[in-house]
Design an enzyme around this catalytic site. Structure first.
Site, mmCIF file in Angstrom:
data_model
loop_
_atom_site.group_PDB
_atom_site.id
_atom_site.type_symbol
_atom_site.label_atom_id
_atom_site.label_comp_id
_atom_site.label_asym_id
_atom_site.label_seq_id
_atom_site.Cartn_x
_atom_site.Cartn_y
_atom_site.Cartn_z
ATOM 1 C CG PHE A 33 -1.570 1.409 1.438
ATOM 2 C CD1 PHE A 33 -2.875 1.599 1.026
ATOM 3 C CD2 PHE A 33 -0.892 2.500 2.001
ATOM 4 C CE1 PHE A 33 -3.494 2.845 1.159
ATOM 5 C CE2 PHE A 33 -1.508 3.737 2.140
ATOM 6 C CZ PHE A 33 -2.808 3.913 1.722
ATOM 7 C CD GLU A 34 4.992 2.572 -2.189
ATOM 8 O OE1 GLU A 34 4.801 2.514 -3.418
ATOM 9 O OE2 GLU A 34 6.115 2.614 -1.698
ATOM 10 C CB ILE A 35 -1.343 7.392 -1.051
ATOM 11 C CG1 ILE A 35 -2.492 6.375 -1.074
ATOM 12 C CG2 ILE A 35 -1.751 8.678 -1.785
ATOM 13 C CD1 ILE A 35 -3.748 6.835 -0.343
#
Ligand SMILES: Nc1nc2c(ncn2[C@@H]2O[C@H](COP(=O)(O)OP(=O)(O)O)[C@@H](O)[C@H]2O)c(=O)[nH]1
Ligand SMILES: *[C@@H]1O[C@H](CO)[C@@H](O)[C@H](O)[C@H]1NC(C)=O
Ligand SMILES: *[C@@H]1O[C@H](CO)[C@@H](O)[C@H](O)[C@H]1NC(C)=O
Ligand SMILES: CC(=O)N[C@H]1CO[C@H](CO)[C@@H](O)[C@@H]1O
Ligand SMILES: [Mg+2]
Length: 410
Positions: free
Chosen positions: A296-298
Site C-alpha cells: 500500500f502506498e499513496i
C-alpha cells in the site's frame, strides 16, 4: 371465508412466481441476466415479486444516489462525475501478471466500493509481458475511471550489465537452501528492482503527479469518503503508509552499508528534520530494519522522479543488492522517505483500513470504525503489536497515539 381462500391462493401464486423468477435468474448467464432483468422490471413483474435480493439494487444507505454513483461507462467526451473538490492529477497503479487477474479483480472491487466509485480516478496496469484481452476487459469493467495498460521495457526488468550472473545464481541457490521467502526467485528480484526504481518512470505514469499502489488480494475495510490525494497535497505529504514492520534481515544484510555510503557521497540529498529515528536506534550507525509496507502506498511521483531519489536508487543499483541479496522495494522506499524527506512529509493513514496477507491495519478508535462503516475486527489490528514499527513513527513525530491503543498491544 371465500375472500380468505382467495388471499391464500394469491399468496401461493406470488410465492410460485417469486421462485420462478429466482430460478430463472440463477440459471441464466450474467449477460442474459441483465437483459432479461430489465425486461422484467419494465413489465413491473419484479417489483411485484418483491424481495428477491438479486433483483433490487443495494438498499440506499442514506447518501447513496444511484443515478450518479453507478457510472459504468460514461459516454466518450463527457467527464465522469466526481465528488466535491478538485480532481487531482492522480492514478491508481498496479503491477500484475495476467494470472493475477482474479486476485486483482477482488482488490479493485473493494477500492471501487469503498472509495473510487465516487471519484473515478484512472488506473494504470503494468506488466513485463503484454496483458491479455481478458485481463483488460475485466479490469476495465471494474474500474470507474479510465484504464491504461503498459508493457515494461526490458531494461527495466532485467539484470544490469554489471551484475555477475554466477554470483547472483549462487546467492539464489544458497537462499533456496536456507528457505528464505522468494530467495530463489529471479522474477521477484526484477519486481523489487522495478518497484524501487522504475514504475514511476513508465511512460503512462509520467502523466500523473500522485499514485496509489494496489496489489492483488488486498482488502479495504472502511469507507474513504474524502480524497486522500488531495489530503496529501493540502498537507504537503509526499509518502504514506498504513502498516510498518521489521524487514527480514537475511534479505538486506548490506542495504544499510550502501545507504551510508550514499549519505556520505550525497549529503546534499539528506533532509534536515528527517526520520532517521524511525530507521535507526543509534543515530544512523545501524539499521533497525523498520520499514513501511509498500504494497500500500499513496505518494508523490515527482518526488520519486527527483534527483535525490534517483541518485539513491542508482547508488543501490550499482551495488547490486537487488540481485546479490534480495532487497525489497519496501525498505528501499522507506529508507528513501526516511532520509530524503522531512519527517512531516510522511503520513500514516489511520482511517484507511487495509489487509495484505498476513497483516491487518484496522483503525484504532471505535468512533472512527463506526463512522466509516468498517468491517475489520479491531483485535486484528497490527499497529501496536511488538513486531510493528508504527509506535516508533508516532514517537519520533511527537504524535499522540489514538485512544484505545493500549488495549491492542497483544
Ligand atoms: N508483471 C509481473 N508482476 C509481478 C511479478 N511478480 C510479482 N508481481 C506483482 O508484484 C506485486 C508484488 O508481488 P507479490 O507476489 O504480491 O509479492 P508479496 O506481496 O511480496 O508477497 C504484485 O502486484 C504482483 O502482482 C511478475 O513476475 N510479473
Ligand atoms: C441524484 O442525482 C441526480 C443527477 O445529478 C439529481 O438530479 C438528483 O436530484 C439526485 N437525487 C438525490 C436523491 O440526491
Ligand atoms: C500531471 O502531472 C504531470 C507530472 O507532474 C505533469 O507533467 C502534467 O502536466 C500534469 N497534468 C496536469 C493536467 O496538471
Ligand atoms: C438480452 C438477453 O440475453 N435476453 C434474453 C432473455 O431471455 C430470452 C429467453 O427468455 C432470450 O431469448 C433473450 O436472448
Ligand atoms: Mg502482495
Amino acid at each position: 371465508m371465500a375472500s380468505g381462500t382467495a388471499r391464500y391462493l394469491r399468496y401461493i401464486l406470488f410465492a410460485f412466481f417469486g421462485l420462478a423468477v429466482v430460478y430463472f435468474i440463477s440459471s441464466s448467464s450474467s449477460t442474459q441476466r441483465l437483459g432479461n432483468l430489465s425486461e422484467f422490471t419494465k413489465s413491473g413483474i419484479l417489483s411485484q415479486a418483491g424481495k428477491n435480493p438479486q433483483a433490487g439494487q443495494k438498499p440506499a444507505d442514506g447518501d447513496t444516489n444511484l443515478s450518479t454513483e453507478t457510472t459504468p461507462n460514461t459516454p466518450a467526451g463527457l467527464p465522469p462525475a466526481t465528488a466535491d473538490g478538485p480532481r487531482m492529477n492522480a492514478t491508481f497503479v498496479t503491477l500484475a501478471r495476467n494470472s493475477d487477474l482474479w486476485e486483482i479483480a477482488r482488490s479493485i472491487r473493494q477500492v471501487e466500493d469503498r472509495f473510487n466509485r465516487k471519484f473515478h480516478y484512472d488506473w494504470v496496469f503494468l506488466n513485463d509481458k503484454p496483458f491479455d484481452e481478458t485481463f483488460k476487459k475485466v479490469t476495465t469493467s471494474l474500474v470507474s475511471g479510465k484504464t491504461h495498460y503498459g508493457q515494461i521495457p526490458v531494461e527495466h526488468w532485467s539484470f544490469p550489465d554489471h551484475i555477475d550472473q554466477d554470483r547472483a545464481r549462487k546467492v539464489r541457490e544458497d537462499m533456496a537452501q536456507r528457505k528464505i521467502i522468494y530467495g530463489d526467485s529471479v522474477s521477484y528480484r526484477h519486481m523489487c528492482r522495478f518497484e524501487s526504481g522504475f514504475f514511476f518512470r513508465q511512460e503512462l505514469m509520467l502523466n500523473y503527479e500522485w499514485y496509489w499502489r494496489v496489489e492483488p488480494s488486498i482488502e479495504l475495510f472502511c469507507d474513504i469518503d474524502y480524497d486522500p490525494f488531495k489530503f496529501m497535497a493540502d498537507n504537503k505529504k509526499k509518502y504514506s503508509f498504513v502498516l510498518s514492520l521489521y524487514e527480514y534481515v537475511e534479505t538486506i544484510p548490506t542495504l544499510w552499508d550502501s545507504t551510508k555510503k550514499f549519505m556520505k557521497a550525497h549529503p546534499e540529498h539528506i533532509a534536515e528534520g528527517n526520520s532517521m529515528g524511525f530507521l535507526s536506534d543509534d543515530g544512523g550507525e545501524t539499521y533497525n530494519h523498520c520499514h513501511m509496507w509498500s504494497n500500500f502506498e499513496i505518494g508523490n511521483l515527482d518526488w520519486l522522479r527527483s534527483k535525490a531519489y534517483l541518485d539513491y536508487f542508482e547508488a543501490l543499483d550499482q551495488d547490486g543488492g537487488f540481485f546479490y541479496e534480495r532487497w525489497g522495494d519496501a525498505p528501499v522506499h522507506s529508507i528513501a522517505a526516511g532520509l530524503l524527506l522531512k519527517k512531516e512529509e510522511i503520513h500514516f493513514f489511520n482511517d484507511i483500513a487495509y489487509y495484505h496477507v498476513p497483516f491487518t491495519h484496522c483503525p484504532t478508535g471505535e468512533k472512527t470504525r463506526l463512522d466509516l462503516k468498517c468491517h475489520c475486527n479491531p483485535k486484528d489490528n497490527f499497529d501496536w503489536k511488538g513486531y510493528s514499527c508504527t509506535s516508533r513513527f508516532f514517537d519520533i513525530n511527537g504524535l499522540s497515539k489514538p485512544e484505545g491503543y493500549e488495549n491492542q498491544q497483544d
